[in-house]
Enzyme design. Structure first.
Site, PDB file in Angstrom:
ATOM      1  N   ARG A 104       0.835  -1.202   0.000  1.00 45.46           N
ATOM      2  CA  ARG A 104       0.000   0.000   0.000  1.00 45.46           C
ATOM      3  C   ARG A 104       0.871   1.255   0.000  1.00 45.46           C
ATOM      4  NH1 ARG A 104       0.049   3.929   2.652  1.00 45.46           N
ATOM      5  NH2 ARG A 104      -0.032   2.829   4.638  1.00 45.46           N
ATOM      6  N   PHE A 143       8.982  10.591  -3.303  1.00 45.54           N
ATOM      7  CA  PHE A 143       8.587  11.921  -2.855  1.00 45.54           C
ATOM      8  C   PHE A 143       9.547  12.363  -1.762  1.00 45.54           C
ATOM      9  CE2 PHE A 143       5.910  14.777  -0.265  1.00 45.54           C
ATOM     10  CZ  PHE A 143       5.275  15.551  -1.220  1.00 45.54           C
ATOM     11  N   LEU A 145      10.530  14.831   0.854  1.00 51.89           N
ATOM     12  CA  LEU A 145      10.223  15.958   1.737  1.00 51.89           C
ATOM     13  C   LEU A 145      10.982  15.842   3.060  1.00 51.89           C
ATOM     14  CD1 LEU A 145       8.559  18.530   2.316  1.00 51.89           C
ATOM     15  CD2 LEU A 145       6.760  17.031   3.235  1.00 51.89           C
ATOM     16  N   ASN A 254      -1.717  15.189   2.402  1.00 52.13           N
ATOM     17  CA  ASN A 254      -3.117  14.982   2.761  1.00 52.13           C
ATOM     18  C   ASN A 254      -3.751  13.899   1.897  1.00 52.13           C
ATOM     19  OD1 ASN A 254      -5.097  16.077   4.663  1.00 52.13           O
ATOM     20  ND2 ASN A 254      -6.279  16.582   2.831  1.00 52.13           N
ATOM     21  N   ALA A 256      -2.138  11.314   0.635  1.00 50.17           N
ATOM     22  CA  ALA A 256      -1.603  10.041   1.125  1.00 50.17           C
ATOM     23  C   ALA A 256      -2.230   9.662   2.462  1.00 50.17           C
ATOM     24  CB  ALA A 256      -0.087  10.131   1.254  1.00 50.17           C
ATOM     25  N   GLY A 353      -1.086 -16.458  20.639  1.00 51.37           N
ATOM     26  CA  GLY A 353      -0.022 -16.914  21.522  1.00 51.37           C
ATOM     27  C   GLY A 353       1.333 -16.861  20.850  1.00 51.37           C
ATOM     28  N   GLU A 377       3.600  10.189   7.447  1.00 51.41           N
ATOM     29  CA  GLU A 377       2.485  11.051   7.047  1.00 51.41           C
ATOM     30  C   GLU A 377       1.830  11.734   8.250  1.00 51.41           C
ATOM     31  OE1 GLU A 377       2.857  11.316   4.182  1.00 51.41           O
ATOM     32  OE2 GLU A 377       3.134   9.430   3.139  1.00 51.41           O
ATOM     33  N   THR A 379       2.847  12.189  12.643  1.00 52.56           N
ATOM     34  CA  THR A 379       2.892  11.361  13.840  1.00 52.56           C
ATOM     35  C   THR A 379       1.578  11.461  14.620  1.00 52.56           C
ATOM     36  OG1 THR A 379       3.771  13.138  15.209  1.00 52.56           O
ATOM     37  CG2 THR A 379       5.380  11.760  14.033  1.00 52.56           C
TER      38      THR A 379
END
Length: 398
Positions: A104, A143, A145, A254, A256, A353, A377, A379
């Site tokens: 994803r 991307f 950033l 936003n 994402a 378990g 994206e 915290t």
């Protein structure tokens, strides 16, 4: 007033006790089924090995398969993109993350970050050059950033782009960048004399490199790397002309985040269903552990949180399709659904378990993956303060 006899109603589906399916259109159900069918063939049988080995050996073939399925930039219009609704995109994200968060993430970074940046802020030439190939999965994007010292505060980035005649020269580093090691193109955000601007950087550009970050114990089926820009020279046409300031990168984030609101539920559903099935198969003290009250309480609590998270995601999806969704509302969804999804995984692990830590089951893999999703994206702390500002009118993080 007529009343339906409850005894004549169809039996409840244990995988959907609230009847959430009734809220979806036939088209939405068809998209869900199509995504599920393809993932069951191309990823589900191999994902545990990919996670354990820390790589997807056929990543480009897999990306082209996802492109053929139409999920890369599927909520964007034109340029080879599917033009599906936001809700349909969200449902696809749920199914993809039910297989693995790493897959994803690949889809989110490609479509909601890299492609969306070009689609929303790029020139017509940039759109024509990149979007059709990215939608087809022929070109992989990333991307840039986040930096080593600038995560929640992107305005503090130190990557710098300066003019040199008609060209731009970029110097800096980006960190924790999904898709970076195999990306063909990067969207890079940098400080300029005119504020923060975005650039389309082909990976073969001299001075650009993307070394992989090793030793991860989360999102192991997703390659993560640095972006190193050492005197990277780009033509003026590499600039995203419509993006100025933080509005550009934050709009992409936003997009994402919206996909994550849905995607995290996929990991939760997979873990919940694994625990439910296991509780009916595992016998202790002469009966299935699912017959014990404490186990049923765990299953009931997990199911309730999943149902509430799904209703929230669907509500936000309908608002987005009506062009009525605010970033703060996406923060509510991201904060709640990831936090509850990881708690569902942790509780599911206790039902399994010792088997819960084995990759023979999906639970520990989903739990580990969600530790990353919890952070990226935005915290928990940042989304909490976004909601806090809505409630009080005070910006606690400034």
């Amino acid at each position: 007033m007529s009343r339906t006899d409850p005894m004549k109603l169809p039996a409840l589906d244990p995988t959907d006790p609230a009847g959430l399916d009734d809220l979806l259109t036939d088209d939405e159900k068809q998209i869900r089924g199509a995504v599920r069918d393809v993932l069951d063939k191309i990823a589900e049988p191999y994902i545990a090995d990919w996670f354990e080995n820390g790589s997807i050996p056929n990543i480009r073939e897999l990306t082209r398969e996802l492109g053929s399925l139409g999920v890369l930039g599927m909520h964007l219009d034109g340029y080879g993109c599917a033009g599906m609704s936001a809700t349909e995109y969200g449902i696809a994200c749920l199914e993809i993350e039910a297989t693995d968060s790493g897959l994803r993430s690949l889809v989110s970074v490609q479509g909601s970050l890299a492609m969306f940046a070009i689609w929303r802020w790029g020139s017509e030439e940039q759109k024509q050059e990149w979007l059709p190939r990215m939608a087809a999965g022929e070109v992989i994007g990333c991307f840039g950033l986040t930096e080593p010292d600038a995560g929640s505060d992107p305005a503090a980035m130190t990557t710098r782009a300066r003019r040199d005649g008609d060209d731009w020269i970029i110097d800096g580093r980006k960190m924790w960048i999904s898709n970076a090691p195999y990306a063909d193109v990067a969207i890079v955000w940098a400080q300029t004399d005119d504020g923060i601007r975005g650039f389309v950087v082909p990976a073969e550009t001299p001075g650009f490199s993307a070394p992989e970050i090793k030793h991860k114990l989360s999102l192991r089926a997703s390659a993560t790397g640095e972006l190193v820009l050492d005197g990277v020279r780009l033509p003026g046409s590499a600039l995203l002309p419509e993006a100025r300031g933080l509005k550009g990168p934050l709009s992409c984030l936003n997009e994402a985040r919206y996909g994550i609101v849905w995607g995290a539920l996929g990991a939760a559903r997979s873990s919940l269903e694994a625990a439910r099935r296991y509780s009916l198969e595992r016998t202790q003290f002469g009966k299935p552990i699912g017959a014990f009250q404490l186990t049923q309480q765990k299953l009931a609590d997990m199911s309730l949180e999943y149902i509430k998270g799904y209703l929230l995601a669907l509500h936000l999806g309908r608002r987005k399709d009506a062009d009525n969704l605010r970033p703060e509302q996406v923060s509510i969804g991201k904060l709640n659904n990831v936090r509850e999804a990881i708690e569902i995984c942790r509780t599911a692990r206790t039902i399994l378990g010792a088997n819960g830590i084995s990759l023979e089951y999906p639970v520990i893999r989903h739990q580990n993956n969600l530790e990353s999703v919890l952070t990226y994206e935005g915290t928990v702390e940042m989304h909490t303060l976004v909601l806090g500002q809505v409630l009080t009118g005070e910006a606690a993080f400034r």
